[in-house]
Structures are given as C-alpha cells and as structure tokens.
Design a protein around this motif. Structure first.
Motif, short mmCIF file in Angstrom:
data_model
loop_
_atom_site.label_atom_id
_atom_site.label_comp_id
_atom_site.label_asym_id
_atom_site.label_seq_id
_atom_site.Cartn_x
_atom_site.Cartn_y
_atom_site.Cartn_z
N SER A 180 0.82 -1.21 0.00
CA SER A 180 0.00 0.00 0.00
C SER A 180 0.85 1.25 0.00
O SER A 180 1.78 1.38 0.81
N GLY A 181 0.56 2.18 -0.89
CA GLY A 181 1.28 3.44 -0.93
C GLY A 181 1.45 3.93 -2.35
O GLY A 181 0.87 3.39 -3.30
N VAL A 182 2.25 4.99 -2.50
CA VAL A 182 2.51 5.58 -3.81
C VAL A 182 3.74 4.93 -4.42
O VAL A 182 4.81 4.91 -3.81
N HIS A 183 3.59 4.40 -5.63
CA HIS A 183 4.68 3.79 -6.38
C HIS A 183 5.09 4.77 -7.48
O HIS A 183 4.24 5.22 -8.26
N ARG A 184 6.38 5.08 -7.55
CA ARG A 184 6.86 6.06 -8.51
C ARG A 184 7.69 5.37 -9.60
O ARG A 184 8.48 4.48 -9.30
N VAL A 185 7.48 5.77 -10.85
CA VAL A 185 8.25 5.21 -11.96
C VAL A 185 9.03 6.31 -12.66
O VAL A 185 8.53 7.43 -12.84
N GLN A 186 10.26 6.00 -13.03
CA GLN A 186 11.10 6.90 -13.80
C GLN A 186 11.55 6.17 -15.06
O GLN A 186 12.26 5.16 -14.98
N ARG A 187 11.11 6.67 -16.22
CA ARG A 187 11.47 6.03 -17.48
C ARG A 187 11.11 6.96 -18.64
O ARG A 187 10.43 7.98 -18.45
N VAL A 188 11.53 6.56 -19.84
CA VAL A 188 11.19 7.30 -21.05
C VAL A 188 9.86 6.73 -21.58
O VAL A 188 9.79 5.56 -21.96
N PRO A 189 8.78 7.51 -21.57
CA PRO A 189 7.49 7.00 -22.05
C PRO A 189 7.55 6.63 -23.53
O PRO A 189 8.35 7.19 -24.30
N VAL A 190 6.72 5.71 -23.93
CA VAL A 190 6.69 5.28 -25.33
C VAL A 190 6.26 6.43 -26.24
O VAL A 190 6.54 6.44 -27.44
#
Length: 358
Positions: free
Chosen positions: A181-191
């Motif tokens: 439970s919580g906020v999951h953060r993603v760092q990447r180059v979007p398609v």
C-alpha cells in the motif's frame, strides 16, 4: 527466561489445540480447521524456540559454573571459556527469534485481499504504469498459486488503466501483500516521448483485506445504487443492458463501480464485496492511528499518500525507500517479489520488536 513473556499461555493454548485437532469432527468445518491448524503450527514453533533457547541458556550457565569453580581442571575451564562466546551469540539470536515469534499476528493476515491500483500524476504514462503494476501482481499471484478475480476496471485510451481492482484468493495473501500500500513512482522514457526525456509518474496501490458480513454491517438504507450500461470490452450484450453498478455508501461517501460481469446481480455482489473491504480497512486504519502516533515511521501497511518505492527503468533498479533496499528491476516486474516482501516483513517485525523492548 528473563525478558521473555511467560510461555505458559502459549503452551496451554497449544495443548488445547492438540485436543481439538484429535477430535473426529475436527475437519467438518474446513475453514475453521485451517485457521486452527495455522495457529497450532505457530504455537508449536514458539514452544520449540523457547525450549531451544532455554537449553542454550542452561548450557551457558553450566559453562560459567565450570569457570567459576576453583577446583575445576584448567583444561576443562579453557574448553568451557571457548564455548561461552559461541553460546552467548546463539542465545541472543534465539531470544530475538523467540520474541519475534511471540508477537501477536495480524488477524487479517490469512484473509483474501482486494488490490486497487489507480493512476496518479503523469497522465497516460501513469495509466500505463498502473497496467504494468497490475501485470506484476498477477504474475506474482500465479507464482504463489493464488487466484485472481477481476473486480472492476477503467481503461485509459493509452492502453493502461485509470483504475483497476481485483480480488486475490489463496494462503496468507494479505500477510504477503499488505506492505504494498502506498505511492509507487516510476522513472522512465514514455513510449510517447520522441525526445528520449525521462519522465516521473506515479500510481497508488491500496491493499484491502477481504471483509466478511460479520466484520462490517452495511444497512440497505445507507446505500445508493445506480445502474448504467457498461462500456468497453465485453461484447454487444454488455453495451445494451443496464448491467454496470455504482454503489455509494452514504455515511462515508465511499463509491464503488463494477461493470466486469454481464449480470447486474453479480456486479452488485462484487461492488458490495469491495465496499465492505474498504470500510473494514478504514475502520482498521482508524484503530491503528489511535494507538500508533508514530505510524508513519513504521513499515506497517503503508500510507497511501506516502511514496514507498521507485521503479527506475534507465538504471534497471527498484528501490524501496522505507527500508533502503534496492533490487534488480526486470525480475521484479516479472513478478519476482519474494525477496522484497520478505525484507519488508522482517523490517516490520524488527520495528515491532524494538518498540516492545523500549
């Protein structure tokens, strides 16, 4: 043993369960039998740990007697002294294991679980990440032999999910997943990013223990239910009947929408299941906040408003910020969460142990 809770209640309960499990009709109620069997296994482990720690302490005390006795042979004293350091380390380790085992289990640990994932900041990329998390949890459930049942979803135009919920059934589902439970953060180059610039997006995960009617009473007059025509996948029949259900709990304002089934009756049942679980989670959270002012500093079950984890795709690294653990991202995204959930479980138990020793 000094500093260890009295073992007598644990032994007495184990003996009580020994007698119950020997009764001819013990397995007539399979669910109750499974619960008592799990409790018996836990208590048996506690008793075994206590006896092992007790024996080690007796051995340690015996060696100290040998050293303190002026009439003891010098060679025997030397052997006893060599053993003491190792015994002290074993005693300390066994006592910690025993204290952790004695901590009362979360009564919801054995429950099935509803997982709700919502796209956060980041637009289409956030919805795609919500889809990736959904796939990750589905794969993890498959590896564990759990069953996943869709409860409702709102797809985005980009192909991910604005929000999605599903029920996972199996052994100790909530015990394993409650730290998600919580906020999951993603760092990447979007398609969709032509310039190759890295974006940061978020998705929120809520893990709710499945509630039963005995846990939460919902009065009919407290519900506002509307039906609409479902949209999206499902064929012509779905789109031409009022099968989708939106259910609002008027006292709390909680709203649930279910349109996965062609049957309005089935969607009502699913919506009620989700609503009941949300109300149980809300009730448990309120109780926890009464007794844990420092809840944010503990692993616990997480706070939905707090960032708990970063998925860094350029560096192929996942980092859980609560315990400072970094793992290889690709294998985690394929559902290999065992090392992560075990590390979180151990950190939570240690935090509870430290609090108990203060």
């Amino acid at each position: 043993m000094e500093g260890i809770p009295d073992i007598a209640p644990f032994r007495n309960r184990k003996e009580e369960l020994d007698a119950k499990m020997a009764e001819p009709d013990f397995f007539s109620d399979q669910r109750r039998a499974a619960e008592l069997s799990r409790e018996h296994t836990r208590l048996s482990g506690i008793v075994a740990l206590y006896d092992a720690a007790d024996k080690l302490e007796a051995d340690l005390a015996g060696n100290r007697v040998i050293i303190d006795d002026p009439e003891t042979d010098p060679e025997l004293k030397e052997l006893a002294a060599e053993e003491i350091a190792g015994l002290e380390e074993q005693v300390a380790q066994k006592r910690d294991e025993l204290l952790l085992a004695m901590l009362p289990p979360d009564p919801s640990d054995s429950r099935n679980t509803i997982v709700e994932i919502r796209a956060g900041a980041g637009g289409d990329e956030a919805s795609l990440f919500a889809g990736d998390l959904t796939r990750m949890y589905h794969r993890f459930a498959d590896q564990r032999g759990w069953t996943v049942e869709p409860m409702g979803a709102s797809e985005s135009d980009a192909g991910g999910f604005k929000e999605i919920s599903f029920l996972i059934t199996g052994d100790d589902v909530y015990k394993v997943l409650k730290y998600e439970s919580g906020v999951h953060r993603v760092q990447r180059v979007p398609v969709t990013e032509a310039s190759g610039r890295i974006h940061t997006s978020t998705a929120t995960v809520a893990v709710l223990p499945e509630a039963e009617e005995v846990d939460i009473e919902i009065k009919t007059e407290d519900l506002e239910i509307t039906t609409t025509r479902a949209s999206g996948a499902g064929g012509q029949h779905v789109n031409t009947t009022d099968s989708a259900v939106q259910m609002t709990h008027k006292p709390t304002g909680l709203t649930v929408y279910c349109a996965d089934e062609r049957s309005q009756h089935k969607n009502r049942a699913k919506a009620l299941t989700v609503l009941r679980s949300r109300l149980l989670e809300q009730k448990q959270r309120e109780e926890q906040e009464k007794y844990a002012a420092n809840r944010r500093s503990q692993i616990g079950t997480g706070d939905r408003s707090e960032r708990i984890r970063t998925y860094n795709f350029p560096q192929n690294r996942l980092t859980d910020h609560r315990i400072g653990l970094s793992l290889s991202l690709p294998q985690v995204m394929e559902g290999d969460l065992d090392d992560l959930v075990e590390a979180l479980r151990r950190a939570d138990l240690q935090a509870r142990l430290d609090a108990m020793n203060k």
